[in-house]
Design a protein around this motif. Structure first.
Motif, PDB file in Angstrom:
ATOM      1  N   VAL A  30       0.921  -1.100   0.028  1.00  0.00           N
ATOM      2  CA  VAL A  30      -0.111  -0.071   0.036  1.00  0.00           C
ATOM      3  C   VAL A  30       1.045   1.318   0.076  1.00  0.00           C
ATOM      4  O   VAL A  30       1.783   1.453   0.868  1.00  0.00           O
ATOM      5  N   ASP A  31       0.842   1.970  -0.966  1.00  0.00           N
ATOM      6  CA  ASP A  31       1.455   3.017  -1.162  1.00  0.00           C
ATOM      7  C   ASP A  31       0.934   4.506  -0.774  1.00  0.00           C
ATOM      8  O   ASP A  31       1.729   5.489  -0.382  1.00  0.00           O
ATOM      9  N   PHE A  32      -0.207   4.429  -0.525  1.00  0.00           N
ATOM     10  CA  PHE A  32      -0.992   5.878  -0.129  1.00  0.00           C
ATOM     11  C   PHE A  32      -1.921   5.310   0.763  1.00  0.00           C
ATOM     12  O   PHE A  32      -3.109   4.577   0.429  1.00  0.00           O
ATOM     13  N   VAL A  33      -1.991   6.113   1.768  1.00  0.00           N
ATOM     14  CA  VAL A  33      -2.985   5.926   3.085  1.00  0.00           C
ATOM     15  C   VAL A  33      -3.690   7.211   3.276  1.00  0.00           C
ATOM     16  O   VAL A  33      -3.001   8.172   3.429  1.00  0.00           O
ATOM     17  N   THR A  34      -4.983   7.268   3.583  1.00  0.00           N
ATOM     18  CA  THR A  34      -5.808   8.447   3.893  1.00  0.00           C
ATOM     19  C   THR A  34      -6.350   8.156   5.231  1.00  0.00           C
ATOM     20  O   THR A  34      -7.132   6.959   5.417  1.00  0.00           O
ATOM     21  N   LEU A  35      -6.259   8.765   6.293  1.00  0.00           N
ATOM     22  CA  LEU A  35      -6.777   8.660   7.503  1.00  0.00           C
ATOM     23  C   LEU A  35      -7.410   9.985   8.037  1.00  0.00           C
ATOM     24  O   LEU A  35      -7.005  11.013   8.024  1.00  0.00           O
ATOM     25  N   LEU A  36      -8.775   9.804   8.179  1.00  0.00           N
ATOM     26  CA  LEU A  36      -9.914  10.939   8.577  1.00  0.00           C
ATOM     27  C   LEU A  36     -10.237  10.419   9.754  1.00  0.00           C
ATOM     28  O   LEU A  36     -10.479   9.230  10.384  1.00  0.00           O
ATOM     29  N   GLY A  37     -10.495  11.554  10.818  1.00  0.00           N
ATOM     30  CA  GLY A  37     -11.152  11.244  12.128  1.00  0.00           C
ATOM     31  C   GLY A  37     -11.245  12.680  12.878  1.00  0.00           C
ATOM     32  O   GLY A  37     -10.403  13.493  12.615  1.00  0.00           O
ATOM     33  N   TRP A  73      -8.279   1.748  -6.070  1.00  0.00           N
ATOM     34  CA  TRP A  73      -7.021   1.562  -6.302  1.00  0.00           C
ATOM     35  C   TRP A  73      -6.218   0.442  -5.467  1.00  0.00           C
ATOM     36  O   TRP A  73      -6.210   0.558  -4.126  1.00  0.00           O
ATOM     37  N   PRO A  74      -5.781  -0.731  -5.831  1.00  0.00           N
ATOM     38  CA  PRO A  74      -5.347  -1.797  -4.974  1.00  0.00           C
ATOM     39  C   PRO A  74      -4.002  -1.319  -4.149  1.00  0.00           C
ATOM     40  O   PRO A  74      -3.955  -2.119  -3.408  1.00  0.00           O
ATOM     41  N   HIS A  75      -3.178  -0.220  -4.393  1.00  0.00           N
ATOM     42  CA  HIS A  75      -2.204   0.193  -3.704  1.00  0.00           C
ATOM     43  C   HIS A  75      -2.595   1.434  -2.980  1.00  0.00           C
ATOM     44  O   HIS A  75      -1.566   2.067  -2.386  1.00  0.00           O
ATOM     45  N   GLY A  76      -4.081   1.475  -2.664  1.00  0.00           N
ATOM     46  CA  GLY A  76      -4.102   2.767  -1.662  1.00  0.00           C
ATOM     47  C   GLY A  76      -5.205   2.158  -0.607  1.00  0.00           C
ATOM     48  O   GLY A  76      -5.824   1.179  -0.966  1.00  0.00           O
ATOM     49  N   GLY A  77      -5.128   2.982   0.310  1.00  0.00           N
ATOM     50  CA  GLY A  77      -6.244   2.535   1.372  1.00  0.00           C
ATOM     51  C   GLY A  77      -6.854   3.839   2.108  1.00  0.00           C
ATOM     52  O   GLY A  77      -5.960   4.901   2.346  1.00  0.00           O
ATOM     53  N   HIS A  78      -7.989   3.488   2.850  1.00  0.00           N
ATOM     54  CA  HIS A  78      -8.619   4.655   3.512  1.00  0.00           C
ATOM     55  C   HIS A  78      -9.431   4.169   4.535  1.00  0.00           C
ATOM     56  O   HIS A  78     -10.076   3.169   4.409  1.00  0.00           O
TER      57      HIS A  78
END
Length: 241
Positions: free
Chosen positions: A48-55, A217-222
């Protein structure tokens, strides 16, 4: 388990690692809820190259991102160093000119970094010399950079944390994400309820833009962190104010 949708009619299940209390720690911390466990799995996944964390405030976004970065920079040398930056939008009156180098100018904006480093490095039996040695080691592996000087750069094998990303425009987000070279990972942290610039809203924020564009996108996550873990006061204030 976590679910990754593939088509409208099917989905793929992935078994994830348990980082909750009593299980494997990440730089000395454990996930306190299900969403934090999902976030740590994304942050520690080399695919996973790109991660977004909201909170909301106090949900642990910066702490989780920093703990995962330290684990992959010092314990497991997957990245050469951690780069942390944020947009310099003041909450109140602007305090004006700040002297010093680029890193010294950015230091007042990085209180969240210092607070979370204190949590991650505090040990009850550590002496002054041990704490000083740890802080010296971390200062060499964690770099604070300004967004103003990012254009044209390429980051190789770096773990990049963008804090307060809700204050960035879509164009600024594109400029930052395209700085990543081979072996780098970018983590964007933000709270859409705390946009400090008058020119952006929850729908026009660059953070909202990239979460939507990277969907699937398979290399990103949220992950959206739902529970506040800072204190009962912070959790109650986030709910009622």
């Amino acid at each position: 388990m976590t679910v990754q949708a593939q088509t409208e009619k099917s989905a793929t299940l992935h078994v994830i690692r348990d980082y909750r209390q009593g299980k494997t720690p990440v730089w000395g911390i454990h996930a306190k809820n299900r969403e934090q466990n999902f976030a740590l799995n994304l942050l520690l996944d080399p695919e996973v190259d790109f991660v977004t964390l909201l909170g909301a405030a106090g949900t642990g976004k910066t702490l989780l991102a920093l703990a995962a970065g330290l684990a992959q920079t010092l314990d497991e040398p997957r990245y050469r160093e951690i780069i942390m930056t944020r947009v310099t939008v003041p909450l109140g009156e602007d305090i004006g000119f700040l002297p010093g180098t680029e890193e010294e100018k950015m230091t007042p904006w990085m209180g969240a970094l210092m607070d979370n480093l204190e949590v991650l490095t505090q040990t009850s039996n550590a002496g002054d010399w041990e704490r000083a040695a740890t802080n010296d080691l971390l200062s060499k592996r964690i770099k604070i950079r300004s967004l103003n000087f990012m254009r044209g750069r390429t980051f190789l094998n770096r773990y990049i944390i963008i804090d307060e990303a809700q204050n960035l425009t879509a164009k600024q987000m594109k400029t930052l994400i395209t700085r990543c070279g081979p072996g780098s990972k970018m983590v964007c942290l933000g709270n859409l309820a705390q946009i400090d610039t008058p020119y952006l809203s929850e729908t026009t924020s660059g953070l909202t833009y990239v979460v939507d564009r990277f969907r699937g996108w398979p290399h990103g996550g949220h992950v959206t962190l739902a529970r506040g873990e800072r204190s009962r006061l912070a959790a109650y204030a986030s709910d009622i104010l």
